[in-house]
Design a protein around this motif. Sequence first.
Motif, mmCIF file in Angstrom:
data_model
loop_
_atom_site.group_PDB
_atom_site.id
_atom_site.type_symbol
_atom_site.label_atom_id
_atom_site.label_comp_id
_atom_site.label_asym_id
_atom_site.label_seq_id
_atom_site.Cartn_x
_atom_site.Cartn_y
_atom_site.Cartn_z
ATOM 1 N N SER A 245 6.197 28.328 0.507
ATOM 2 C CA SER A 245 7.366 27.678 -0.075
ATOM 3 C C SER A 245 7.085 26.200 -0.313
ATOM 4 N N SER A 246 7.770 25.646 -1.272
ATOM 5 C CA SER A 246 7.636 24.211 -1.538
ATOM 6 C C SER A 246 8.401 23.382 -0.509
ATOM 7 N N ASP A 247 9.224 24.014 0.300
ATOM 8 C CA ASP A 247 10.109 23.295 1.226
ATOM 9 C C ASP A 247 9.814 23.613 2.688
ATOM 10 N N ARG A 248 8.559 23.545 3.092
ATOM 11 C CA ARG A 248 8.218 23.824 4.490
ATOM 12 C C ARG A 248 8.484 22.588 5.349
ATOM 13 N N LYS A 249 9.064 22.825 6.516
ATOM 14 C CA LYS A 249 9.415 21.722 7.413
ATOM 15 C C LYS A 249 8.435 21.662 8.583
ATOM 16 N N PRO A 250 7.965 20.465 8.920
ATOM 17 C CA PRO A 250 7.077 20.344 10.078
ATOM 18 C C PRO A 250 7.855 20.536 11.386
ATOM 19 N N PHE A 251 7.148 20.922 12.438
ATOM 20 C CA PHE A 251 7.767 21.068 13.753
ATOM 21 C C PHE A 251 8.052 19.671 14.312
ATOM 22 N N ALA A 252 9.226 19.473 14.858
ATOM 23 C CA ALA A 252 9.623 18.170 15.388
ATOM 24 C C ALA A 252 8.695 17.718 16.518
ATOM 25 N N SER A 253 8.207 18.650 17.323
ATOM 26 C CA SER A 253 7.355 18.298 18.461
ATOM 27 C C SER A 253 5.948 17.893 18.024
ATOM 28 N N GLY A 254 5.544 18.300 16.804
ATOM 29 C CA GLY A 254 4.188 18.035 16.360
ATOM 30 C C GLY A 254 3.169 18.980 16.996
ATOM 31 N N GLU B 12 14.237 28.212 15.650
ATOM 32 C CA GLU B 12 14.550 27.975 14.239
ATOM 33 C C GLU B 12 13.313 27.544 13.459
ATOM 34 N N GLU B 13 12.469 26.698 14.079
ATOM 35 C CA GLU B 13 11.242 26.253 13.419
ATOM 36 C C GLU B 13 10.276 27.422 13.199
ATOM 37 N N TYR B 14 10.143 28.296 14.214
ATOM 38 C CA TYR B 14 9.276 29.471 14.056
ATOM 39 C C TYR B 14 9.822 30.399 12.970
ATOM 40 N N ARG B 15 11.122 30.587 12.952
ATOM 41 C CA ARG B 15 11.740 31.443 11.927
ATOM 42 C C ARG B 15 11.478 30.877 10.540
ATOM 43 N N ASP B 16 11.699 29.575 10.381
ATOM 44 C CA ASP B 16 11.481 28.931 9.086
ATOM 45 C C ASP B 16 10.019 29.031 8.665
#
Length: 160
Positions: A69-78, A86-90
């Motif tokens: 996807s063009s809209d992938r979000k990085p994990f907040a923890s790094g 939610e991060e794993y699901r995304d």
Amino acid sequence: MNKILYYIITTLCTFIASPVLAQQLVGAWKLTAADKILPNGQRVADYGANPHGIAIFTPDGHYMVEIYSSDRKPFASGDRKKGTPEEYRDAMLTMSCHFGTYEVDTVRNRIRFHIDRSSYPNSDATTRENDFSIKDSQLSWQVPPRPNGDIPVSVFTRIR
């Protein structure tokens, strides 16, 4: 007599065209669209407005496909081992990747993927067939419908 002649010509054309179509698939392809056709027939983006990905088909029958996807979000923890649910699901829902071996059915214009491993574990060690077409330097295929009726469509442009 006309039916016999038609059969002979069709069969010969299939055998002549088969290697050509399969050879056209060999190479590297850049993803240009990852859409879906909704049950009402509307075609919409499935992996965002600017998806990223690649498909590679080798002459000896191996392949790999990656779609992101063009809209992938990085994990907040790094840290990839410390993501939130939610991060794993995304992360899981914004990619589709698989590799293995392939065959081309030139009579029916289908690619048969023998999937070794996939980002979706249920596809591991399975076989899937997709309708496909190659026109000029564009490759496209449709995936079998999802349970909700959406039909994914992937479009690639030849890199080399």
